[in-house]
Design an enzyme around this catalytic site. Structure first.
Site, PDB file in Angstrom:
ATOM      1  N   ASP A  30       2.091   3.705   4.110  1.00 43.65           N
ATOM      2  CA  ASP A  30       2.676   4.939   3.702  1.00 43.65           C
ATOM      3  C   ASP A  30       3.286   5.023   2.366  1.00 43.65           C
ATOM      4  O   ASP A  30       3.396   4.010   1.753  1.00 43.65           O
ATOM      5  CB  ASP A  30       3.872   5.322   4.680  1.00 43.65           C
ATOM      6  CG  ASP A  30       3.462   5.273   5.934  1.00 43.65           C
ATOM      7  OD1 ASP A  30       2.546   5.718   6.548  1.00 43.65           O
ATOM      8  OD2 ASP A  30       4.355   5.215   7.019  1.00 43.65           O
ATOM      9  N   LYS A  31       3.229   6.290   1.706  1.00 42.26           N
ATOM     10  CA  LYS A  31       3.661   6.421   0.435  1.00 42.26           C
ATOM     11  C   LYS A  31       5.066   5.770   0.065  1.00 42.26           C
ATOM     12  O   LYS A  31       5.288   5.121  -0.793  1.00 42.26           O
ATOM     13  CB  LYS A  31       3.889   7.802   0.047  1.00 42.26           C
ATOM     14  CG  LYS A  31       4.149   8.093  -1.300  1.00 42.26           C
ATOM     15  CD  LYS A  31       4.019   9.711  -1.552  1.00 42.26           C
ATOM     16  CE  LYS A  31       4.338  10.027  -3.244  1.00 42.26           C
ATOM     17  NZ  LYS A  31       4.043  11.354  -3.465  1.00 42.26           N
TER      18      LYS A  31
END
Length: 221
Positions: free
Chosen positions: A51-52
């Site tokens: 995930d970012k």
């Protein structure tokens, strides 16, 4: 943006560090994969993602052949991944399993269900760092989107900084892909990288808890 940290350069793959806040794929700006390809001047083949908001280790294949082989290892759960997370609330249990199907919830989040048809499976340990701050060492046994974030939310202890899941506001989401290990052509390989961003992670790195987790493969899972 400085250079990305290369943890290892193998003939068949690269292991590199993704900073928190950097998109894996390019969106409005160049993402992690594109930046790394430019830095190394070679084509890379993603075989898993983060995930970012998550920092830490990523493995990228250097050929389509090694990509298909690594993808098979990930798909068949033959890659051991260990994550560090920080929480501020006391979880419903201090260690053990979190299992359940996951379903989409609102605003791009997910929730854990009681059903077990195709469950997300996570095992974790947790330990106090100081008053109001606990560290978790987590091992996912499946590869679902937001799996670890949902697991801790389900224990009433969302990750620090993970406001999407009810975590308290902080300087980052405190989730980090710390250690990865797998067998490659008869050789057991493992790589680790300490988190570089986040004041609370810096506290963890000097704590006895973290020292006891430096070799996560040797713990009982």
């Amino acid at each position: 943006m400085g250079k990305l940290d290369i943890i290892a350069q193998h003939r068949d793959f690269i292991v590199a560090y993704k900073p928190c806040g950097m998109s894996f794929h390019s969106e409005n700006e160049a993402g992690f994969v594109a930046l790394l390809e430019k830095q190394l001047d070679k084509r890379l083949y993603p075989v898993h993602r983060l995930d970012k908001v998550t920092s830490g280790l990523l493995v990228l294949a250097t050929s389509s052949e090694s990509a298909s082989e690594l993808t098979r290892l990930f798909t068949e759960r033959l890659v051991s991944k260990f994550y560090l997370a920080l929480i501020t609330d006391k979880p419903k249990k201090k260690q053990g399993w979190v299992k359940g199907d996951m379903a989409k919830s609102r605003r791009g989040t997910f929730k854990l269900l009681k059903t077990q048809e195709n469950p997300a499976i996570t095992r974790f340990y947790s330990s106090s760092v100081k008053a109001g701050l606990r560290a978790c060492l987590m091992k996912p046994f499946s590869g679902k989107t937001h799996q670890l974030r949902v697991a801790l939310k389900s224990l009433s202890a969302p990750i620090l900084g993970d406001e999407s899941y009810g975590g308290s506001e902080s300087d980052r989401v405190y989730l980090h892909a710390y250690y990865i290990a797998f067998d490659w052509h008869g050789e057991h390989v493992n790589y680790s990288a300490e988190p570089k961003e986040g004041a609370h992670f810096m506290q963890l790195l000097t704590h006895d808890v973290f020292n006891s987790w430096r070799q996560p493969e040797q713990l009982e899972w």
